[in-house]
Structures are given as C-alpha cells and as structure tokens.
Design an enzyme around this catalytic site. Structure first.
Site, short mmCIF file in Angstrom:
data_model
loop_
_atom_site.label_atom_id
_atom_site.label_comp_id
_atom_site.label_asym_id
_atom_site.label_seq_id
_atom_site.Cartn_x
_atom_site.Cartn_y
_atom_site.Cartn_z
N LYS A 110 0.92 -5.71 8.19
CA LYS A 110 0.88 -6.16 6.84
C LYS A 110 -0.07 -7.25 6.51
O LYS A 110 -0.97 -7.51 5.65
CB LYS A 110 2.25 -6.26 6.37
CG LYS A 110 3.10 -4.87 6.19
CD LYS A 110 4.42 -5.09 5.72
CE LYS A 110 5.12 -3.70 5.47
NZ LYS A 110 6.10 -3.64 5.11
N LYS A 189 -5.31 8.76 5.03
CA LYS A 189 -3.78 9.05 4.69
C LYS A 189 -3.41 8.75 3.30
O LYS A 189 -3.90 7.65 2.57
CB LYS A 189 -2.99 8.08 5.66
CG LYS A 189 -1.42 8.08 5.49
CD LYS A 189 -0.86 6.98 6.27
CE LYS A 189 0.73 6.84 5.61
NZ LYS A 189 1.46 5.89 5.83
N LYS A 192 -0.30 4.14 -1.16
CA LYS A 192 -0.08 3.49 -2.49
C LYS A 192 -1.69 2.48 -2.19
O LYS A 192 -2.31 2.25 -2.86
CB LYS A 192 0.99 2.73 -2.57
CG LYS A 192 1.97 3.68 -3.36
CD LYS A 192 3.34 2.75 -3.27
CE LYS A 192 4.12 3.07 -1.87
NZ LYS A 192 5.21 3.04 -1.59
P1 ADP Z 1 2.59 4.03 1.29
O1 ADP Z 1 1.68 4.07 2.41
O2 ADP Z 1 2.35 4.76 0.13
O3 ADP Z 1 2.87 2.38 1.07
P2 ADP Z 1 5.61 3.88 2.27
O4 ADP Z 1 4.71 3.22 3.59
O5 ADP Z 1 6.24 3.22 1.44
O6 ADP Z 1 4.18 4.48 1.51
O7 ADP Z 1 6.06 5.07 2.85
C1 ADP Z 1 7.65 5.51 2.52
C2 ADP Z 1 7.82 6.65 3.47
O8 ADP Z 1 7.09 7.83 2.96
C3 ADP Z 1 7.63 6.34 4.86
O9 ADP Z 1 8.90 7.23 5.57
C4 ADP Z 1 6.55 7.22 5.32
O10 ADP Z 1 6.50 7.58 6.55
C5 ADP Z 1 6.21 8.29 4.28
N1 ADP Z 1 4.70 8.53 4.03
C6 ADP Z 1 4.10 7.60 3.25
N2 ADP Z 1 2.78 8.03 3.10
C7 ADP Z 1 2.77 9.55 3.65
C8 ADP Z 1 1.65 10.37 4.04
N3 ADP Z 1 0.30 10.22 3.55
N4 ADP Z 1 2.03 11.25 4.86
C9 ADP Z 1 3.43 11.54 5.05
N5 ADP Z 1 4.25 10.67 5.13
C10 ADP Z 1 4.17 9.55 4.29
#
Ligand code: ADP
Ligand code: TRP
Length: 321
Positions: A110, A189, A192
C-alpha cells in the site's frame, strides 16, 4: 460454525469484488452463523474525505442487502458501531512484536502504491485480529491477499493465550476458491485503484458501454482466437451457462467471430444477472430508514458479544477494579 468477514468501504463495489468475494460470503451465510461487517475503521487508513467515508459505508450496506445478505440470520453491522474492537486492538498491540507487523506485505504494497505510511496502516493487522478474535470466529473467508493477516491473527491469539491463559480462539482461514482474477476494462486486474471497474450497480447503459470498450487483441475477424487470453471471455465465463459457454468457445476457435458480437452477448448476460438485485437495490435506496435499522440491530447483536469477550480480556490482563 461462526463465519466472519469484513469488507472495506473504500469505493463503489465492482463485479470483481462480487465474483471474487461477496458471492461466496453470501453462500456461506446459509449453513453458518454469518458475521459480516463494513470495515470503516480500516478504511480510514487511506484518509478518505469524511463525506465519502460515510456515503460509501452506507452504499456497501445497501449493496450487500440487495445482493441477498439476510439480516434476520446474519449479523451485519458497521465496524465503528462496535468500538470495543478498538480497545481490544490496543490490548493486543501491547503483545504484538513490531517484527510481526514489519513482515506484512500488504502494508509495504500500500505504501508502494502511494498511501501515506501512517501508524493506522501499519497497525491494520492488529485491528483485523481484534475484529476476528472479539467474536471468537471459527472461519474467516478472505481472498488470498489476506492470508497473511489471518496468520498474524493466529499468532497474536496464541501469544495472548500463552501470556494470559486460554481465552482467544485462533481462527482457521478459508481462502476463497479463486474465480481467477476478474479483469477490468483495460485487461489489468479489476480494481478501484486502477479506475478500470464495472460497478455492480452502475446504470445498465454504462455497463454496456464499458463492456463494448473492453480491450481485445487485433486478430482479424476471420482468424481463430484464443478464448483463454480474452478479457471479454473472462467476464462471459462468470455469467453464461455451461452450454452457451461451450458454444462460444467453439466459435472463438473456429474463426469468423468478431469481438463485437461476444461483447454484446456478455453485456446482455451481465445485465440480466444483476437485474433482480438492481430492483432490490433501488427499493433499499428508497427506504433508508430500513437500512439504518438493519445496521443498528446488527450492531446491537454484535456489541453484546464483543462486550462479553472484552470483559473477559480486561479481567485476564488485569484491567479490573
Ligand atoms: P480493490 O482492488 O478494488 O480495492 P479490495 O482489495 O477492496 O478491491 O477487494 C475486496 C475483496 O474483493 C477481496 O477479497 C478481493 O480478493 C476481492 N477482489 C477485488 N478485486 C478482484 C478481482 N479483480 N477479481 C477477483 N476478486 C477481487
Ligand atoms: N482487510 C480486509 C480486506 O481488505 C478487510 C477486513 C477488515 C477483514 N477486518 C477483517 C476481513 C476481519 C476479514 C476479517 O479485504
């Protein structure tokens, strides 16, 4: 079994979150005692604007309820409505070696992505441990990226038990079976932080536009294409029936299929998939009082349990009168 998981309200939820995590949380609630919360204290580590934090927390609540979280069965609350976790977090901090946290890759990632290296971000895994241990959770379903935090939780629980007596339950992790990473509209991937998401509840017209714009390679229409390398196919796979998927696979491999055609069908199926939830989401949007009541009831149920564990812990560590 008591199943607990938290989701950060760090932006609008997207279909990667849904297929990667939320859908499985929702399945697990049927056969277990589900404890799901919106981790707004954790979201503060990235310093959101106050109005954004409040609005996103509420949106995550509406999204989960619209997608099928059953608040009669599952305890569903906002983390900051149970401030007991902060006190436990402090108590746990005092037995957590610095080295344990220094090894956590999520902090380093991060900071490398540009988040400020604040103490909250560093101590994030201790608060996560408090979330898990205060509810004496058996299982914590999370994505592979969170595995290390569950290991840290077990380590902290064991240290606590060695120091103060067997009181906390080290949880089992339950790594969500990976639906492979859901790609975003640019092929990276979906996340957000990359601005490449398709939100679960954005207007259908916008979902369609985004799917029509997904990046594909430049293989000419007449040539065979590899479905397993195609970002559109990766989304189609999430929503098409097995029979239909086989047909598309054959069409990719046979050649003569343009990406426009498969994009159009993927958009249709994606919209169909979420349509019933979309209606429910709208109803919730029009009944904010109900959503607030669900969160307040959930917080009351969660708080009673948290209070109990915290009392035991306070007594064990010598915070007693
Ligand atoms: P972001 O990458 O959008 O900030 P988060 O890290 O908050 O998303 O993810 C929250 C949950 O959603 C986690 O358990 C993560 O493994 C799942 N997740 C997020 N993006 C994906 C993706 N592109 N494919 C599969 N699972 C995802
Ligand atoms: N760190 C988790 C994530 O980013 C969210 C979270 C906070 C959590 N507390 C938790 C997950 C407790 C499981 C259990 O996805």
């Amino acid at each position: 079994m008591r199943v607990l998981s938290g989701i950060q309200p760090s932006g609008k939820l997207h279909i990667g979150n849904y297929f990667g995590a939320m859908r499985q949380h929702l399945h697990l609630q049927h056969e277990n005692d589900g404890f799901y919360f919106i981790a707004d204290y954790h979201a503060m580590t990235s310093n959101p604007a106050p109005d954004d934090l409040a609005a996103r927390t509420f949106e995550v609540a509406m999204d989960y309820l619209a997608l099928g979280l059953n608040p009669q069965k599952t305890v569903f609350w906002r983390q900051s409505d149970v401030p007991e976790v902060i006190e436990l977090s402090w108590i746990l901090s005092c037995i957590t070696p610095m080295g344990l946290l220094q090894r956590c890759v999520s902090y380093k990632d991060k900071v490398a992505q540009g988040l400020s290296a604040n103490h909250g971000l560093f101590a994030y895994p201790v608060l996560q441990a408090a979330d898990i241990l205060i509810f004496k959770s058996d299982i914590v379903p999370v994505g592979a990226d969170q595995k290390q935090h569950i290991e840290v939780t077990r380590d902290i629980a064991e240290r606590f038990n060695q120091t103060y007596g067997e009181l906390l339950k080290p949880p089992a992790d339950h790594i969500l079976e990976s639906v492979a990473v859901v790609p975003g509209v640019d092929g990276r991937k979906m996340s957000k932080s990359y601005g490449n998401t398709i939100e679960i509840f954005e207007p259908e017209s916008s979902v369609k536009k985004k799917i029509m714009r997904i990046v594909t390679d430049s293989t000419p229409v007449e040539e065979p294409k590899d479905p397993d390398k195609c970002n559109v196919y990766a989304l189609l796979k999430l929503v098409a029936s097995p029979e239909e998927l086989t047909q598309w696979r054959e069409r990719y491999q046979a050649g003569g299929m343009g990406y426009g055609e498969v994009k159009k069908r993927t958009a249709e199926l994606m919209m169909e998939y979420f349509r019933p939830y979309r209606q429910k989401r709208q109803e919730l949007q029009n009944d904010i009082t109900y959503v607030k009541k669900v969160l307040a009831d959930g917080a009351a149920r969660a708080r009673a349990i948290a209070r109990n564990t915290l009392n035991e812990v306070r007594n064990a560590v010598g915070l007693r009168s």
